[in-house]
Structure formats: C-alpha cells, structure tokens
Write a protein that holds these residues in place. Structure first.
Motif, mmCIF file in Angstrom:
data_model
loop_
_atom_site.group_PDB
_atom_site.id
_atom_site.type_symbol
_atom_site.label_atom_id
_atom_site.label_comp_id
_atom_site.label_asym_id
_atom_site.label_seq_id
_atom_site.Cartn_x
_atom_site.Cartn_y
_atom_site.Cartn_z
ATOM 1 N N THR A 199 10.601 29.723 -6.262
ATOM 2 C CA THR A 199 11.013 28.323 -6.264
ATOM 3 C C THR A 199 10.936 27.779 -7.684
ATOM 4 N N ARG A 200 11.703 26.722 -7.926
ATOM 5 C CA ARG A 200 11.636 26.039 -9.214
ATOM 6 C C ARG A 200 11.132 24.610 -9.053
ATOM 7 N N ARG A 201 10.669 24.272 -7.845
ATOM 8 C CA ARG A 201 10.272 22.898 -7.556
ATOM 9 C C ARG A 201 8.800 22.818 -7.174
ATOM 10 N N SER A 202 8.110 21.833 -7.732
ATOM 11 C CA SER A 202 6.694 21.637 -7.477
ATOM 12 C C SER A 202 6.423 21.399 -5.996
ATOM 13 N N ARG A 203 7.251 20.595 -5.356
ATOM 14 C CA ARG A 203 7.035 20.274 -3.936
ATOM 15 C C ARG A 203 7.060 21.528 -3.081
ATOM 16 N N HIS A 204 8.006 22.419 -3.358
ATOM 17 C CA HIS A 204 8.104 23.644 -2.577
ATOM 18 C C HIS A 204 6.923 24.579 -2.859
ATOM 19 N N LEU A 205 6.463 24.601 -4.098
ATOM 20 C CA LEU A 205 5.276 25.397 -4.425
ATOM 21 C C LEU A 205 4.094 24.973 -3.565
ATOM 22 N N ARG A 206 3.897 23.670 -3.476
ATOM 23 C CA ARG A 206 2.758 23.155 -2.720
ATOM 24 C C ARG A 206 2.924 23.420 -1.223
ATOM 25 N N GLU A 207 4.141 23.297 -0.720
ATOM 26 C CA GLU A 207 4.391 23.610 0.682
ATOM 27 C C GLU A 207 4.108 25.080 0.964
ATOM 28 N N ASN A 208 4.559 25.930 0.073
ATOM 29 C CA ASN A 208 4.388 27.362 0.293
ATOM 30 C C ASN A 208 2.914 27.767 0.297
ATOM 31 N N THR A 209 2.172 27.316 -0.695
ATOM 32 C CA THR A 209 0.767 27.726 -0.765
ATOM 33 C C THR A 209 -0.056 27.123 0.375
ATOM 34 N N ALA A 210 0.374 25.981 0.892
ATOM 35 C CA ALA A 210 -0.344 25.363 2.014
ATOM 36 C C ALA A 210 -0.264 26.219 3.274
ATOM 37 N N VAL A 211 0.701 27.110 3.333
ATOM 38 C CA VAL A 211 0.873 27.967 4.506
ATOM 39 C C VAL A 211 -0.367 28.823 4.752
ATOM 40 N N THR A 212 -1.069 29.199 3.694
ATOM 41 C CA THR A 212 -2.243 30.059 3.860
ATOM 42 C C THR A 212 -3.356 29.333 4.610
ATOM 43 N N ARG A 213 -3.223 28.022 4.759
ATOM 44 C CA ARG A 213 -4.226 27.239 5.502
ATOM 45 C C ARG A 213 -3.691 26.766 6.847
ATOM 46 N N LEU A 214 -2.491 27.208 7.206
ATOM 47 C CA LEU A 214 -1.875 26.802 8.464
ATOM 48 C C LEU A 214 -2.474 27.617 9.601
ATOM 49 N N ASP A 215 -2.971 26.935 10.630
ATOM 50 C CA ASP A 215 -3.654 27.598 11.739
ATOM 51 C C ASP A 215 -2.726 27.652 12.953
ATOM 52 N N LEU A 216 -2.151 28.830 13.186
ATOM 53 C CA LEU A 216 -1.261 29.019 14.324
ATOM 54 C C LEU A 216 -1.829 30.087 15.246
ATOM 55 N N THR A 217 -1.647 29.902 16.541
ATOM 56 C CA THR A 217 -2.153 30.867 17.507
ATOM 57 C C THR A 217 -1.224 32.078 17.564
ATOM 58 N N PRO A 218 -1.710 33.205 18.084
ATOM 59 C CA PRO A 218 -0.829 34.369 18.260
ATOM 60 C C PRO A 218 0.406 34.041 19.093
ATOM 61 N N ALA A 219 0.253 33.215 20.102
ATOM 62 C CA ALA A 219 1.393 32.845 20.937
ATOM 63 C C ALA A 219 2.415 32.047 20.136
#
Length: 329
Positions: free
Chosen positions: A281-301
């Motif tokens: 990405t070349r955009r700060s907003r997308h960088l922050r969205e992407n790295t936040a994924v590592t803290r996203l809590d989703l169930t196996p389902a």
C-alpha cells in the motif's frame, strides 16, 4: 515502534506476522512519489512491520534504491527481502528469466549497493529459470550465504518438486507466491510440501491486487501505466463477473464492522502460522487497517464463512498468457 506485531517463523527467520510489499511504491500501479513511499515504509516499521519485500526488477532498480533510503538508520529493526532473476530492459521491455550462478552473483552485489546494506536477509529467485537446473541456482545462493552476502534463500512461484530439489542443495527458508481468497493454487500441494520441509510461505497480492478491498468499481478507473489495465482478471467482462464474486465479502465485512480487506487478510493469516502475507500500500490509512488485522478476533466458524463467501473461481487468469508461462509447474 508503537506496538510490536505478533511474529511468525519463515524457516529459521523470525518476522512480523504481516509484512509490507513494496512493488507499487515505484512501479506497476501508476504514478508514484518517492518521498511518500519512504514515509510509508517508515510508518510501517513504526506500526510493527519488520519484513520489507522488494525486487531488483521493480523500477527497474528504483525499488531497491527507495527501500535503501527508507531503512537507513533503522536497519537493525527490519528484515530486508529482495529478488533477482527477471530481466528488464529499457522502455519497460522484458528480457526473460536468468537463474544462472553468474547472474545471481552479479545481481546480489548490485542489490547490496542499491539497498545500502552489507547483507540481504532473504534473497529470492524471482522466477525459476527452465534453462538452468535449480540445483545450480541454489548452489550459487548457498555460496552467497557462506560469503555473508545473504542470510537466507527463497524461491518465488516455484513448484513443490523444484522446492524439494533446491532444498536438498541448500536449505530454503521461504517460498513466495500469490495467495488470497481468489488465488488458492498453492493449496494443491505446495503448502504441504513446505510444511514437511520446514519452509515458510510468503503470500504476495493477498488482497487480489486491490480487488478484495471492495473499493474498485470500474476497470476504467486505473491510471495510465497501471499493470491492471492488462491483467486478465481486470478486463471488463471478467471485472464485472468478479464484482459479483466478492459481493458476499462486503456483506460479511459490514456485519463485522470491518473492511473487506481486513477479512481477506484475517482469513489468510488463519491458514497457518507459517504464512506471512505482504500486502502493498502507499496510504497510511490502509497500513493501519492492515496491521490492525493481527488483533482481529474471529471464531473458526467466522473464518470458515469468509472462505466460503468468496469461492476460488475468479474470472480470468492471474497473469497474461506470456507471464503465466513463466510460472514454474
């Protein structure tokens, strides 16, 4: 660095669970601004990203020069990965693949100079050269490891058989290939081979060259010089068909209060702790969205639902036919 990201292992190499692909910073996706690109890399590192991925063919050469500027002063915080083997001439002409030992040695020295580093942490063969036995290329890369010029070797778009042969010559740390919700070819056997051998996997184009972000609405919006103008999946008829393909992903994202891109990355991260996506990405907003994924809590389902929402049946090939022919196996 504001907050460390979780780490994962690529063979013997420990890196952040999410890397940064730097191809678009100098090439392939329209006009770029070097100053902005350097700031983007620096911000990625501040956000906890340690794996930075480029190649000598990006630009050509300007991608490595830019990354060299970006990591100056923070070299000890990052893992620098680059590639060789694709030859590109004046006027954006493609000159083919070269995996010869002589070319490997020359390219490594040139990349070291452009990057301004004394060692490349992870050095990939960008495409397998059918005219050169992979044992010869891997042997040359092993010599570069012994000389201290590179830390670890990798392969890009290599088949399971090629990986086995290379690994028997010199340990391979990582294999890189396209992998995303709409590109799952590696699940046909390559990943099983890598896990058997203890080799990590780096997923490029994890957001389908932007398509899985859910923000693209027309193929006519791409700027001059944007690679996607010639990509089969982004041609008008295929583009329209693929919009219908990802519509369920947008619906799921809305229900979870996140972006489609975040769901796509979360699904990919869930496929194994030996997988490291490198969204660009070349955009700060997308960088922050992407790295936040590592803290996203989703169930196996929920993760299963994401995989089922986007069946791996994208309209159009990953590359034009002449580029598809360059892929190993």
């Amino acid at each position: 660095m504001t907050q460390p990201l979780p780490t994962r292992r690529l063979g013997a190499l420990e890196v952040s669970a999410l890397g940064l692909g730097c191809m678009a910073m100098t090439d392939f996706y329209g006009t770029t601004d070097p100053g902005t690109a350097v700031r983007t890399v620096r911000e990625a590192v501040d956000l906890g990203v340690t794996l930075l991925d480029t190649a000598d063919v990006y630009g050509p050469h300007t991608g490595e020069e830019l990354l060299g500027k970006a990591v100056a002063g923070i070299r000890e915080q990052v893992t620098v990965a680059t590639k060789f083997g694709l030859r590109r001439g004046p006027g954006n002409t493609w000159l083919g693949i070269d995996g010869s030992p002589e070319y490997a040695r020359a390219c490594c020295d040139a990349s070291l100079r452009r990057l301004g580093v004394d060692r490349i942490d992870l050095y990939y063969l960008h495409r397998v050269d059918p005219a050169v036995p992979i044992e010869e290329t891997a042997g040359a890369l092993g010599e570069l490891v012994a000389a201290g010029k590179i830390g670890h070797i990798g392969l890009s778009e290599a088949s399971a058989d090629t990986v086995r042969r290379a690994h028997a010559t010199h340990p391979v740390t990582a294999v890189q290939s396209e992998y995303s919700l709409w590109s799952r070819d590696v699940e046909g056997g390559l990943l099983a081979t890598l896990r058997e051998l203890g080799i990590g996997f780096v997923a490029y184009s994890p957001l389908g060259r932007g398509f899985l972000t859910g923000t693209l609405t027309s193929p006519d919006a791409f700027a001059d010089g944007d690679y996607r103008r010639t990509s089969p999946r982004f041609q008008p008829q295929n583009f329209t068909a693929n919009l219908h393909l990802i519509a369920p992903l947008r619906d799921l994202a809305d229900r979870h209060g996140v972006t489609p891109a975040q769901l796509a990355l979360a699904w990919l991260l869930s496929r194994g702790d030996d997988i490291v996506p490198i969204p660009g990405t070349r955009r700060s907003r997308h960088l922050r969205e992407n790295t936040a994924v590592t803290r996203l809590d989703l169930t196996p389902a929920e993760l299963t639902a994401i995989g089922e929402a986007v069946p791996p049946e994208a309209a159009g090939a990953r590359y034009p036919s002449h580029r598809m022919a360059e892929l190993d196996g």
